[in-house]
Write a protein that holds these residues in place. Structure first.
Motif, PDB file in Angstrom:
ATOM      1  N   PRO A 434       0.799  -1.235   0.000  1.00 44.14           N
ATOM      2  CA  PRO A 434       0.000   0.000   0.000  1.00 44.14           C
ATOM      3  C   PRO A 434       0.828   1.280   0.000  1.00 44.14           C
ATOM      4  CG  PRO A 434      -0.063  -1.070   2.151  1.00 44.14           C
ATOM      5  CD  PRO A 434       0.578  -2.038   1.220  1.00 44.14           C
ATOM      6  N   ASP A 435       2.014   1.243   0.584  1.00 43.69           N
ATOM      7  CA  ASP A 435       2.819   2.464   0.669  1.00 43.69           C
ATOM      8  C   ASP A 435       3.361   2.911  -0.684  1.00 43.69           C
ATOM      9  OD1 ASP A 435       2.389   2.581   3.378  1.00 43.69           O
ATOM     10  OD2 ASP A 435       4.251   1.529   3.893  1.00 43.69           O
ATOM     11  N   LYS A 436       3.335   2.015  -1.668  1.00 45.58           N
ATOM     12  CA  LYS A 436       3.839   2.365  -2.998  1.00 45.58           C
ATOM     13  C   LYS A 436       2.806   3.123  -3.834  1.00 45.58           C
ATOM     14  CE  LYS A 436       7.163  -1.438  -3.558  1.00 45.58           C
ATOM     15  NZ  LYS A 436       7.600  -2.535  -4.458  1.00 45.58           N
ATOM     16  N   LYS A 437       1.548   3.048  -3.436  1.00 48.46           N
ATOM     17  CA  LYS A 437       0.467   3.560  -4.279  1.00 48.46           C
ATOM     18  C   LYS A 437       0.582   5.046  -4.618  1.00 48.46           C
ATOM     19  CE  LYS A 437      -4.572   3.496  -4.742  1.00 48.46           C
ATOM     20  NZ  LYS A 437      -5.851   3.053  -4.144  1.00 48.46           N
ATOM     21  N   PRO A 438       0.807   5.943  -3.641  1.00 47.88           N
ATOM     22  CA  PRO A 438       0.852   7.374  -3.995  1.00 47.88           C
ATOM     23  C   PRO A 438       1.907   7.714  -5.038  1.00 47.88           C
ATOM     24  CG  PRO A 438       0.676   7.094  -1.621  1.00 47.88           C
ATOM     25  CD  PRO A 438       0.949   5.738  -2.187  1.00 47.88           C
ATOM     26  N   ASN A 439       3.044   7.031  -4.982  1.00 54.45           N
ATOM     27  CA  ASN A 439       4.124   7.328  -5.921  1.00 54.45           C
ATOM     28  C   ASN A 439       3.917   6.701  -7.295  1.00 54.45           C
ATOM     29  OD1 ASN A 439       5.568   8.793  -3.960  1.00 54.45           O
ATOM     30  ND2 ASN A 439       6.520   6.928  -3.161  1.00 54.45           N
ATOM     31  N   GLU A 440       3.070   5.677  -7.362  1.00 56.00           N
ATOM     32  CA  GLU A 440       2.892   4.940  -8.612  1.00 56.00           C
ATOM     33  C   GLU A 440       1.660   5.365  -9.408  1.00 56.00           C
ATOM     34  OE1 GLU A 440       4.798   2.739  -9.941  1.00 56.00           O
ATOM     35  OE2 GLU A 440       6.128   1.988  -8.380  1.00 56.00           O
ATOM     36  N   ILE A 441       0.681   5.966  -8.734  1.00 56.07           N
ATOM     37  CA  ILE A 441      -0.619   6.204  -9.370  1.00 56.07           C
ATOM     38  C   ILE A 441      -0.510   6.991 -10.671  1.00 56.07           C
ATOM     39  CG2 ILE A 441      -2.681   7.661  -9.132  1.00 56.07           C
ATOM     40  CD1 ILE A 441      -3.189   6.427  -6.469  1.00 56.07           C
ATOM     41  N   HIS A 442       0.187   8.109 -10.650  1.00 56.83           N
ATOM     42  CA  HIS A 442       0.202   8.970 -11.837  1.00 56.83           C
ATOM     43  C   HIS A 442       0.885   8.295 -13.025  1.00 56.83           C
ATOM     44  CE1 HIS A 442      -1.706  12.415 -10.056  1.00 56.83           C
ATOM     45  NE2 HIS A 442      -0.921  12.325  -9.008  1.00 56.83           N
TER      46      HIS A 442
END
Length: 522
Positions: A434-442
């Motif tokens: 889950p911690d990877k999501k903000p950096n990967e979304i865009h």
């Protein structure tokens, strides 16, 4: 009465609406078929769906629409029981599932509220793109929306733009990042400053679909006062040289292919030299003033992880200071019911926002809000708008895809369903990490594009990872799947079309595409 003429005879515009009504009445009476009706309704941006109902495409230049107009759209949808509205990849709204008997009254009510129908479909100029963060972005060159709106006003009254051999697409980027992908527009403008003066880098002759091609640079710097002259030149060129005997070869890119780069540029320059157009650009939007009067809130910040992540990946800073931000509302499949639109418009109004922007990713941008509004908006997402995943809790419905063959008459494969399969794999991955999501979304939202046919409505031809849906007989069974495209990008001086080995990828192998995307980011 039509409330939009801009030099076009109100009588002639109303006559086209009367002609449409007459033909719809004949269709309802069984006197003409769908093919004959299409000849009249498609140039107005009105098409029959696969289920027999109709789609009405509202022209919204650059996706910029006032909150009051958005509310009016919702009211009209409710009044005529319109199924839903779809945000398109060209920043406009399509009213879907419209009964044929309701076409005329809906059209007239929208036109009376400055949302007229002329062009937008068939062999006409289409909705004009503009960077959704124009006039707002920290690093933009200058605001291009007034230029897009001025061009629309000009073309709306220019008969040749409605009587073309095939469609014509324009776009304006406000910065060097070229958010509208000028190199694959029929005519694309990228804002540029040179020696303290405004102007544009200009690309012409690009396009996506069957036989996609990158455009060619026709100006490294076009002074701002010549952009209408340039657009008129391209319109006239296509009007004269587009292949009217073969619709599938009639787009501007086929003139480019037929002549070759040098001869195409030479022909364009000849038309530009002979083109005349005297139009003044006006900007009636006081965004800076509006930014100073936004509603501020006192609201407790939610203490949970999804809020903190959402406030990171959905928010972009603006040029109006640290307290004024842009917020992206992630709209699943780009589809909204009337009550959704009304609630979103009400939320924008509550934030003292007079307008919103529809994006090429089929989302909605609140261009300027005070950052103290974030908890209020998030609370609204979780209550009155809880049946819409506007905060991208899941990737389901959020990977850019076309509307699909359940609606579109030319669709082949169910692009939204292909998108959902990829989304399920992504959701599983981010449940574990889950911690990877903000950096990967865009990067994920930019990388993955899914089209249901070769028309490339999602832009898969210039995406890093793209799917072109198709059907193929496998062991005598008609099977749905896709061709995989990789490596595309529409970046100035480094653009290339995506490649495909045209090896059929069945549905049960779609998850491999997500893994390919993961590997490409390592």
């Amino acid at each position: 009465m039509v409330a939009y003429n801009k030099g076009l005879s109100v009588k002639s515009l109303e006559q086209s609406y009367l002609n449409l009504k007459d033909n719809v009445d004949k269709y309802l009476a069984g006197n003409i078929g769908a093919t004959d009706l299409k000849k009249v309704c498609s140039p107005l941006g009105i098409y029959q769906q696969r289920n027999g109902l109709f789609m009405l495409r509202i022209r919204i230049t650059g996706g910029h629409i006032s909150v009051s107009k958005l509310q009016k759209v919702a009211d009209i949808m409710d009044e005529y029981n319109v199924g839903f509205a779809h945000i398109t990849s060209r920043q406009t709204l399509q009213l879907q599932d419209v009964a044929p008997a309701d076409i005329d009254p809906i059209l007239k009510k929208l036109a009376a509220n400055s949302m007229p129908f002329r062009g937008g479909g068939s062999n006409t100029y289409r909705n004009i793109l503009a960077s959704s963060d124009s006039a707002i972005a920290v690093d933009e060159t200058f605001d291009v929306l007034p230029y897009a709106q001025t061009l629309n006003d000009f073309l709306f009254t220019y008969d040749k733009a409605i009587e073309l051999p095939r469609k014509l697409k324009f776009g304006f980027s406000s910065g060097a990042d070229d958010s509208i992908k000028a190199i694959v527009q029929d005519l694309g403008f990228i804002a540029k400053q040179q020696n303290g003066k405004k102007g544009f880098i200009v690309y012409a002759g690009g396009g996506m679909g069957k036989e996609s091609i990158l455009g060619v640079k026709v100006f490294d710097f076009l002074p701002e006062n010549q952009f209408i002259k340039c657009a008129k030149a391209v319109t006239d060129l296509l009007y004269d040289h587009g292949d009217r005997t073969n619709r599938s070869q009639a787009r501007l890119r086929f003139v480019h292919k037929r002549l070759g780069k040098d001869k195409f540029i030479e022909l364009f320059q000849e038309y530009f030299k002979n083109s005349t157009a005297d139009v003044k650009v006006t900007d009636n939007q006081n965004i800076e003033g509006e930014a100073k009067s936004l509603q501020q809130f006192k609201f407790n910040i939610p203490d949970h992880k999804h809020y903190r992540q959402w406030a990171e990946y959905a928010v972009v800073n603006t040029k109006f200071g640290d307290d004024i931000i842009s917020l992206r509302l992630f709209v699943p499949y780009g589809n909204l019911r009337a009550d959704h639109i009304r609630k979103i418009a009400g939320l924008a109004k509550r934030c003292s926002l007079s307008f919103v922007r529809l994006t090429q990713s089929m989302d909605i941008l609140f261009p300027i809000i005070h950052k103290s509004a974030l908890p209020v908006i998030f609370e609204s997402f979780n209550h009155e708008l809880k049946d819409l995943d506007l905060s991208l809790h899941s990737f389901k419905g959020h990977l850019t895809s076309c509307i699909g063959p359940k609606v579109c008459m030319v669709g082949i494969a169910d692009a939204p369903a292909l998108s959902d399969m990829m989304a399920a794999t992504l959701d599983k991955y981010f449940t574990e990490y889950p911690d990877k999501k903000p950096n990967e979304i865009h990067s994920i939202l930019q990388e993955f594009k899914i089209s249901g046919c070769p028309n490339a409505c999602s832009g898969h031809i210039v995406s890093k990872i793209g799917l072109q849906g198709m059907k193929k007989r496998v062991n005598e069974v008609l099977t749905e799947g896709a061709f995989l495209y990789t490596g595309g990008k529409a970046v100035q001086n480094d653009a290339c079309l995506a490649n495909s080995d045209k090896e059929f990828l069945p549905i049960d192998q779609i998850a491999q595409v997500v893994k390919l995307g993961e590997n490409s980011r390592v």
